[in-house]
Design a protein around this motif. Structure first.
Motif, PDB file in Angstrom:
ATOM      1  N   SER A  93      37.641  35.404  47.797  1.00 48.47           N
ATOM      2  CA  SER A  93      38.267  36.709  46.849  1.00 48.47           C
ATOM      3  C   SER A  93      37.469  36.699  46.060  1.00 48.47           C
ATOM      4  N   HIS A  94      37.078  35.469  44.889  1.00 46.06           N
ATOM      5  CA  HIS A  94      36.730  35.539  43.540  1.00 46.06           C
ATOM      6  C   HIS A  94      34.768  35.781  43.522  1.00 46.06           C
ATOM      7  N   VAL A  95      34.516  35.675  45.049  1.00 41.32           N
ATOM      8  CA  VAL A  95      32.845  35.800  45.198  1.00 41.32           C
ATOM      9  C   VAL A  95      33.226  36.934  45.355  1.00 41.32           C
ATOM     10  N   ILE A  96      33.816  37.544  46.163  1.00 38.77           N
ATOM     11  CA  ILE A  96      33.983  39.067  46.757  1.00 38.77           C
ATOM     12  C   ILE A  96      34.013  39.610  45.214  1.00 38.77           C
ATOM     13  N   MET A  97      34.850  39.859  44.603  1.00 41.35           N
ATOM     14  CA  MET A  97      35.032  40.481  43.321  1.00 41.35           C
ATOM     15  C   MET A  97      34.149  40.226  42.760  1.00 41.35           C
ATOM     16  N   SER A  98      33.435  39.279  42.197  1.00 36.67           N
ATOM     17  CA  SER A  98      32.639  39.197  41.079  1.00 36.67           C
ATOM     18  C   SER A  98      31.207  39.319  41.595  1.00 36.67           C
ATOM     19  N   ALA A  99      31.180  39.758  43.369  1.00 35.47           N
ATOM     20  CA  ALA A  99      29.781  40.502  43.310  1.00 35.47           C
ATOM     21  C   ALA A  99      29.665  41.916  43.020  1.00 35.47           C
ATOM     22  N   PHE A 100      31.466  42.738  43.675  1.00 34.39           N
ATOM     23  CA  PHE A 100      31.285  44.105  43.319  1.00 34.39           C
ATOM     24  C   PHE A 100      31.487  44.531  42.298  1.00 34.39           C
ATOM     25  N   GLU A 101      31.348  43.027  41.010  1.00 38.62           N
ATOM     26  CA  GLU A 101      31.583  44.054  39.372  1.00 38.62           C
ATOM     27  C   GLU A 101      31.740  45.117  39.057  1.00 38.62           C
ATOM     28  N   ASP A 102      33.616  45.424  40.121  1.00 35.77           N
ATOM     29  CA  ASP A 102      33.823  46.869  39.858  1.00 35.77           C
ATOM     30  C   ASP A 102      35.206  46.436  40.175  1.00 35.77           C
ATOM     31  N   ASP A 103      35.875  47.842  39.845  1.00 33.62           N
ATOM     32  CA  ASP A 103      37.352  47.192  39.393  1.00 33.62           C
ATOM     33  C   ASP A 103      38.516  48.240  40.944  1.00 33.62           C
ATOM     34  N   GLU A 123      50.841  31.268  42.835  1.00 35.46           N
ATOM     35  CA  GLU A 123      51.248  31.185  42.364  1.00 35.46           C
ATOM     36  C   GLU A 123      49.840  30.287  40.922  1.00 35.46           C
ATOM     37  N   ALA A 124      48.961  29.495  41.812  1.00 36.67           N
ATOM     38  CA  ALA A 124      48.132  29.527  41.332  1.00 36.67           C
ATOM     39  C   ALA A 124      46.773  30.312  41.926  1.00 36.67           C
ATOM     40  N   THR A 125      46.559  30.701  43.056  1.00 35.71           N
ATOM     41  CA  THR A 125      45.468  31.382  43.412  1.00 35.71           C
ATOM     42  C   THR A 125      45.494  31.885  42.650  1.00 35.71           C
ATOM     43  N   ARG A 126      46.915  33.143  42.168  1.00 35.27           N
ATOM     44  CA  ARG A 126      46.732  34.432  40.883  1.00 35.27           C
ATOM     45  C   ARG A 126      46.126  33.604  39.488  1.00 35.27           C
ATOM     46  N   ARG A 127      46.466  32.567  39.245  1.00 39.52           N
ATOM     47  CA  ARG A 127      46.098  31.476  38.389  1.00 39.52           C
ATOM     48  C   ARG A 127      44.687  31.743  38.488  1.00 39.52           C
ATOM     49  N   ASN A 128      43.672  31.285  39.356  1.00 37.39           N
ATOM     50  CA  ASN A 128      42.394  31.325  39.168  1.00 37.39           C
ATOM     51  C   ASN A 128      41.668  32.339  39.697  1.00 37.39           C
ATOM     52  N   LEU A 129      42.503  33.730  40.003  1.00 35.34           N
ATOM     53  CA  LEU A 129      41.983  35.403  40.163  1.00 35.34           C
ATOM     54  C   LEU A 129      42.563  35.830  38.882  1.00 35.34           C
ATOM     55  N   ALA A 130      42.643  35.139  37.827  1.00 37.41           N
ATOM     56  CA  ALA A 130      43.389  35.849  36.977  1.00 37.41           C
ATOM     57  C   ALA A 130      41.826  36.894  36.107  1.00 37.41           C
ATOM     58  N   GLU A 131      40.693  36.644  35.925  1.00 37.43           N
ATOM     59  CA  GLU A 131      39.608  37.344  35.613  1.00 37.43           C
ATOM     60  C   GLU A 131      39.750  38.607  36.246  1.00 37.43           C
ATOM     61  N   HIS A 132      40.629  38.937  37.529  1.00 40.68           N
ATOM     62  CA  HIS A 132      40.332  39.861  38.357  1.00 40.68           C
ATOM     63  C   HIS A 132      41.427  40.544  38.439  1.00 40.68           C
ATOM     64  N   PRO A 133      41.823  41.603  37.501  1.00 35.86           N
ATOM     65  CA  PRO A 133      43.040  42.374  37.356  1.00 35.86           C
ATOM     66  C   PRO A 133      43.038  42.882  38.982  1.00 35.86           C
ATOM     67  N   HIS A 134      42.100  43.558  39.613  1.00 32.88           N
ATOM     68  CA  HIS A 134      42.749  44.362  40.587  1.00 32.88           C
ATOM     69  C   HIS A 134      42.404  43.480  41.836  1.00 32.88           C
ATOM     70  N   ALA A 135      43.365  42.090  41.528  1.00 30.49           N
ATOM     71  CA  ALA A 135      43.462  41.597  42.842  1.00 30.49           C
ATOM     72  C   ALA A 135      44.542  41.590  42.826  1.00 30.49           C
ATOM     73  N   LEU A 136      45.479  42.309  44.360  1.00 28.41           N
ATOM     74  CA  LEU A 136      46.671  42.222  44.754  1.00 28.41           C
ATOM     75  C   LEU A 136      46.817  41.482  46.146  1.00 28.41           C
ATOM     76  N   PHE A 137      48.254  41.013  45.243  1.00 32.80           N
ATOM     77  CA  PHE A 137      48.396  40.026  46.474  1.00 32.80           C
ATOM     78  C   PHE A 137      49.647  40.667  47.115  1.00 32.80           C
ATOM     79  N   TYR A 138      49.754  40.407  48.550  1.00 29.17           N
ATOM     80  CA  TYR A 138      50.537  40.069  49.491  1.00 29.17           C
ATOM     81  C   TYR A 138      50.865  39.084  50.509  1.00 29.17           C
ATOM     82  N   GLN A 139      51.789  38.343  50.476  1.00 35.88           N
ATOM     83  CA  GLN A 139      52.278  37.240  51.018  1.00 35.88           C
ATOM     84  C   GLN A 139      53.242  37.525  51.545  1.00 35.88           C
TER      85      GLN A 139
END
Ligand SMILES: C[S@@+](CC[C@H](N)C(=O)[O-])C[C@H]1O[C@@H](n2cnc3c(N)ncnc32)[C@H](O)[C@@H]1O
Length: 249
Positions: A99-109, A148-164
């Protein structure tokens, strides 16, 4: 292994330029791989030195090791889809590396939707049994990792939405969305099937769905689910040598 070549390379690696040390290491590892009937990548492939990609990888917690070649493929695929409308999603995110790779590649929100039990793999079916006992069978509960660990790892991407939750329980929350890239990495038949059948119809024209597990003897159910779903959708899976499989809209 040819002894003279080995000695020549070995001598140069001790006395020569830094690249000669790398050449020597590659030669030894390659010979060993051939002896084991395996293959390692050509050392001259440029992707391994792609500075943008390496910078993205460096920004992610190294305690979640991921196959670099698969991440590079995903990164490039995502970059090639940036011009498209639609959101992105991942089914099976674990610590969030892809998910980090995808959001970093898109470089948008644009929103990125993450579906995961965060309790590991679900129950396998008979389709998930590897063809031979030489291949380890994956078990329910493997890859459990706290949300919570995944949320922390993706903190630089505030547009990540989680569905547990277990796939497909929470898919209806995004039923009205359109997607340009969906990554499916849930290892087993049923959740892979449910993910493809839900997301493919919601891909925009030119969009892609990629399954990380498609070409692995450990995940026969993921391949079966992708092949069956592709056929029912009038498509064919593109099997790439990294082990990923993708269906294009
Ligand atoms: C191999 S890991 C995914 C790796 C991840 N893509 C990454 O970038 O590191 C598989 C993930 O799928 C999740 N998973 C497997 N089956 C699931 C199901 N039926 N419903 C929800 N999540 C599931 C697991 O909890 C785990 O996080």
């Amino acid at each position: 292994m040819q002894l003279r070549k080995l000695l020549r390379y070995g001598y140069r690696s001790l006395t020569g330029e830094p690249h000669e040390k790398r050449d020597f290491s590659f030669y030894v590892m390659n010979q060993l791989a051939k002896w084991l009937d395996m293959r390692i990548y050509n050392k001259h492939t440029n992707w391994q030195d792609d500075s943008d990609f390496l910078a993205v990888m460096r920004r992610f917690d190294p305690r979640y090791p991921r196959a670099k070649e698969r991440q590079f493929f995903l990164y490039n695929l995502a970059r090639s889809l940036r011009h498209l409308p639609g959101e992105t999603a991942e089914c099976g995110a674990l610590g969030g590396a892809s998910s980090h790779v995808i959001m970093s590649a898109f470089e948008d929100d644009r929103p990125h939707h993450i579906f995961d039990s965060f309790s590991g793999l679900s129950e396998p079916t008979e389709h998930d049994k590897p063809a031979t006992t030489a291949v380890r069978a994956l078990q329910a509960g493997e890859f459990a990792s706290p949300l919570e660990a995944t949320r922390r790892n993706l903190a630089e991407h505030p547009h990540a939405l989680f569905y547990q939750g277990w796939i497909p329980e929470r898919f209806d929350e995004v039923a009205d969305k359109q997607f340009c890239l969906v990554s499916v990495d849930v290892d087993f038949y049923e959740p892979t099937r449910d993910s493809v059948l839900f997301f493919f119809p919601r891909l925009v024209a030119g969009g892609a769905l990629v399954c990380d597990d498609y070409g692995f003897s450990t995940c026969p159910g993921a391949k079966k689910a992708m092949d069956e779903a592709a056929e029912s959708l009038g498509r064919r899976v593109i099997h790439v040598p990294t082990g990923q499989g993708l269906i294009l809209k």
